[in-house]
Design an enzyme around this catalytic site. Structure first.
Site, PDB file in Angstrom:
ATOM      1  N   SER A   1      -1.060   0.603   2.803  1.00  0.00           N
ATOM      2  CA  SER A   1      -0.987  -0.567   3.241  1.00  0.00           C
ATOM      3  C   SER A   1      -0.056  -1.049   4.471  1.00  0.00           C
ATOM      4  O   SER A   1       0.704   0.257   5.051  1.00  0.00           O
ATOM      5  CB  SER A   1      -0.206  -1.329   2.162  1.00  0.00           C
ATOM      6  OG  SER A   1       1.159  -1.047   2.076  1.00  0.00           O
ATOM      7  N   ASP A   2      -0.245  -1.994   5.467  1.00  0.00           N
ATOM      8  CA  ASP A   2       0.900  -2.354   6.169  1.00  0.00           C
ATOM      9  C   ASP A   2       2.142  -2.665   5.438  1.00  0.00           C
ATOM     10  O   ASP A   2       2.075  -3.011   3.922  1.00  0.00           O
ATOM     11  CB  ASP A   2       0.832  -3.543   7.130  1.00  0.00           C
ATOM     12  CG  ASP A   2       1.538  -3.520   8.373  1.00  0.00           C
ATOM     13  OD1 ASP A   2       1.099  -4.148   9.440  1.00  0.00           O
ATOM     14  OD2 ASP A   2       2.497  -2.750   8.267  1.00  0.00           O
ATOM     15  N   TRP A   3       3.472  -2.575   5.850  1.00  0.00           N
ATOM     16  CA  TRP A   3       4.586  -2.720   5.069  1.00  0.00           C
ATOM     17  C   TRP A   3       4.557  -4.160   4.640  1.00  0.00           C
ATOM     18  O   TRP A   3       4.828  -4.775   5.062  1.00  0.00           O
ATOM     19  CB  TRP A   3       5.752  -2.181   6.014  1.00  0.00           C
ATOM     20  CG  TRP A   3       6.189  -0.721   5.995  1.00  0.00           C
ATOM     21  CD1 TRP A   3       7.343  -0.243   5.769  1.00  0.00           C
ATOM     22  CD2 TRP A   3       5.419   0.562   6.008  1.00  0.00           C
ATOM     23  NE1 TRP A   3       7.320   1.332   5.563  1.00  0.00           N
ATOM     24  CE2 TRP A   3       5.945   1.784   5.783  1.00  0.00           C
ATOM     25  CE3 TRP A   3       3.897   0.605   6.121  1.00  0.00           C
ATOM     26  CZ2 TRP A   3       5.532   2.940   5.961  1.00  0.00           C
ATOM     27  CZ3 TRP A   3       3.466   1.858   6.332  1.00  0.00           C
ATOM     28  CH2 TRP A   3       4.050   3.140   6.142  1.00  0.00           C
TER      29      TRP A   3
END
Ligand code: GLC
Length: 756
Positions: free
Chosen positions: A237-239
């Site tokens: 995932s993106d953060w």
């Protein structure tokens, strides 16, 4: 006792031997930058970090995803806006390899880059981190970066998948995109990079696509990415992009980052317990995480010390290739080294060399153009800051700006040439927010006017991550778009300005005359959580060309200190490739590098499409006076469009118009080529129209003959052709009701049967 993990154990067997608690731990980060370990099973942690134009490694115990906290010293290469302008995959690959060497030395197993989202609007605050408005340039350069990074045993992670084309409301906004532009523009570069270079990881984006969060989009992360493209790596995932860990696991998101301090694991275990999550979905994610750990876990002996001097030299080579010479009237550039030069602008002293946010690198060193120019100058070189980096607000600041301007004007007035360093201060553009306009700061534009009045021989050098408007472009003889050039940009600019090297960069995005001309202007950045990509496939030059809009400088444009002539264009289909050959002669007095571009288009098409689309490019070095034989291999699938009826790529058969040139609007040669293409049309049904039947390869000619004969015999105002055109939108199933159409129910049934 769980099976002991080893680098070559079967990850499926290892996963089977783990408890649910252990598995739930493995699919969410343990810290800000590390995966979880399972010591009792011998499973180690691995570290991942940004990227993309250098290593941003922070301490394991802290860190942030916005470039705020410090990171280890690393070579800061030109961000993608610059490197992309080289149009050179080989150079990009070498940069990727160098960044990976520094990553290994710091024990980093996965580099979070390249970023490769399409520049849908020049206002996007993160355009500096992306390659182009064109999917072929994006895909080609990203694939090269992936290959380079992974050639040194470090994983690469293409991002942000997908349609993360703005920063405004980025963690919620839904990019509402029709299927063709989604496939042909926003996914196509990812498809090329993933199928071509097999990155170890793909980072899913924050945003929604047509209402579904990318992190929870099974169509995107499993059907398209894995089932259609064959991706076998790990989706991260993106953060903080995961809003529902269970839903994201079902969609195919393997690893949530960063740590949620056990919250996600608890949700996963509860979902398993209550039966709302299949353990098989969890296992699939665990296996993908284990595979990455097995492939990229670095042994202590792996990391030799990188050669930072060599990397700095490479950063300078990349910077030299990144700058784009937009205009050079009267060959004002290159400057004579004995010239009396007024060097104006704070950016010459304090370079603007990278963007703000998660990609912010702590450079090993930083060259200033001012020092580099002074070292090369044999004539007088006067420096004046010219303008304050912050826009003057209060009266005192205005007075200071006035004084700085006066000082600069005086320097310009007594010099042969003024070199004016302008650009966007850090605060104007960054990850996390978009710009609201494309203008340079007013204080800089005022300075430019004053300097030009004092000395018309003014060269403007720009430092900016996103394209800026150039209202002054007719009032100065030379403009060098230097984008953001990394830590060695200052030295590179000195070499380019004094002609030790020639500029060779080309625009990977259009520079418009007005913000209102941008195809996405009327929908960017959207409202109330939605942004409608109403321009469809007409993004960037595709849109400007489709609307025949005048632009300041077109996609692909860039000058050098010599000139080239094109001749002998030939194109032929050989198997699955369109082989394009031509000759390029350097007719100037200096060696030079030309980026030969090949565009394809059609006079007629069953779908709306831009007049021309880039299908191939190659950088070619040609010595003064010499002739180069150029070959551009174009995979035929680059001619294809996405047929939404059939849910697949289709190449229209027939004649294609090829254009070879030095930019999308500087076409030097044209040729036509016949392409067999793909005659398949979906089967006809009662709901198909007569128009569908007329173009159907199986029955089209017969239908045309029948209906033409039928209408030809009738009295009436319309010609047979006119009647045909009137009837094209008529559903086959009701055609028999239309008097004189010539097709009864049985004939229609027969045609439908034969069409499938
Ligand atoms: C950021 C960025 C992403 C980066 C990640 C970790 O928010 O969107 O590109 O890799 O977080 O810093």
């Amino acid at each position: 006792m769980p099976q002991t993990y080893t680098a070559d154990a079967d990850p499926r067997r290892v996963a089977e031997s783990l408890t649910r608690e252990q598995k739930a731990r493995l699919v969410t980060g343990e810290t800000f930058w590390e995966t979880a370990d399972v010591p009792e099973a011998g499973i180690p942690r691995i570290t991942m970090t940004d990227g993309p134009h250098g290593l941003r490694k922070q301490g394991a115990d802290g860190g942030d995803h916005l470039g705020l906290a410090q990171s280890v010293a690393a070579t800061c290469f030109p961000p993608a806006v610059g490197l992309g302008s080289s149009f050179d995959p080989e150079l990009t690959q070498r940069v990727g390899a160098a960044i990976a060497e520094e990553a290994r030395a710091e024990g980093v197993s996965l580099l979070l880059g390249p970023g490769m989202n399409i520049k849908r609007s020049p206002l996007c605050g993160r355009n500096f981190e992306y390659f182009s408005e064109d999917p072929l340039v994006s895909g080609t350069m990203a694939a090269a970066m992936v290959t380079g990074i992974q050639s040194r045993g470090v994983g690469a992670c293409v991002k942000h998948f997908a349609a993360n084309n703005q920063e405004t409301d980025r963690m919620r906004v839904s990019a509402d995109i029709d299927e063709r532009p989604l496939r042909e523009i926003y996914l196509r570069g990812f498809e090329q990079a993933i199928t071509g270079a097999q990155p170890d990881a793909v980072m899913c984006a924050y945003n929604r696509i047509n209402g579904t969060y990318a992190a929870e989009d099974r169509w995107l992360l499993t059907e398209v990415l894995r089932e259609q493209w064959g991706f076998e790596g790990m989706v991260v995932s993106d953060w903080f992009a995961v809003g529902d860990r269970v839903a994201s696991l079902k969609a195919g998101l393997d690893l949530e980052m960063p740590t949620t301090d056990g919250r996600s694991s608890a949700q996963v275990l509860a979902a398993l317990e209550e039966g709302s999550l299949e353990e098989a979905d969890l296992d699939a994610a665990v296996i993908n995480v284990l595979r990455l750990v097995q492939r990229r876990h670095l042994q202590a002996s792996d990391s030799s010390a990188p050669d930072f001097d060599e990397h700095h030299d490479l950063a300078e080579e990349a910077a030299l290739r990144s700058a784009v010479l937009l205009k050079n009237d009267g060959d004002l550039l290159p400057l004579s080294r004995t010239a009396k030069v007024a060097l104006i602008g704070e950016f010459a002293s304090i370079p603007r060399y990278q963007g703000a946010g998660s990609s912010h690198i702590n450079p090993t060193r930083l060259d200033s153009a001012r020092e580099a120019l002074a070292a090369l100058a044999e004539g007088e070189l006067r420096f004046a800051p010219g303008f304050p980096l912050e826009e003057p607000a209060a009266e005192a600041a205005r007075q200071e700006a006035e004084q700085l301007r006066e000082e600069a004007v005086q320097a310009a007035a007594v010099s042969e040439v003024a070199v004016l360093f302008l650009g966007l201060p850090d605060v104007e553009e960054s990850e996390g927010f978009d710009r609201e306009h494309m203008d340079l700061p007013r204080v800089q534009l005022d300075l430019l006017e004053a300097v030009v009045r004092a000395n018309p021989n003014t060269v403007v050098v720009l430092s900016n991550g996103g394209a800026v408007l150039l209202p002054f472009r007719d009032r100065v003889p030379a403009i060098l778009e230097a984008w953001l050039l990394g830590q060695a940009g200052g030295s590179a600019l000195a070499d380019l300005l004094y002609g030790l090297e020639s500029p060779s960069g080309r625009l990977t995005e259009t520079i418009p005359l007005r913000l209102q001309d941008v195809p996405s202007w009327d929908s960017f950045p959207g409202e109330h959580g939605h942004v409608r990509y109403g321009e469809g496939v007409f993004v960037g030059y595709r849109g400007y060309d489709h609307r025949q809009t005048e632009v300041a400088y077109p996609f692909g444009h860039g000058l050098t200190y010599t000139s080239f002539e094109y001749s002998g264009l030939e194109a032929a289909v050989a198997g699955e490739t369109l082989e394009v050959r031509l000759r390029v002669r350097n007719v100037g007095g200096r060696d030079g590098l030309e980026v030969v571009q090949v565009y394809a288009g059609r006079e007629q098409s069953a779908v709306s499409r831009a007049p021309r689309e880039l299908v191939g490019f190659v950088p070619v070095e040609v010595r003064a006076g010499e002739l180069a034989e150029v070959s551009v291999e174009v995979p035929l699938n680059r001619l294809s469009h996405w047929d939404v009826r059939q849910g697949r790529w289709v190449i229209e058969p027939g004649q294609w118009l090829l254009r070879a040139g030095a930019s999308s609007r500087d076409v030097r040669l044209s040729a036509t080529v016949e392409v067999e293409g793909d005659h398949a049309e979906p089967p006809l049904t009662q709901r198909s129209t007569l128009g569908d039947a007329l173009v159907h390869p199986a029955v089209g000619q017969e239908v045309r003959r029948i209906v033409q004969d039928a209408v030809a015999g009738q009295e009436g105002a319309f010609s047979a052709e006119g009647m045909l055109r009137m009837l094209e939108s008529f559903p086959l199933g009701r055609l028999s009701l239309f008097p004189g159409a010539g097709l009864d129910e049985e004939q229609v049934e027969n045609l439908i049967r034969r069409s499938s």
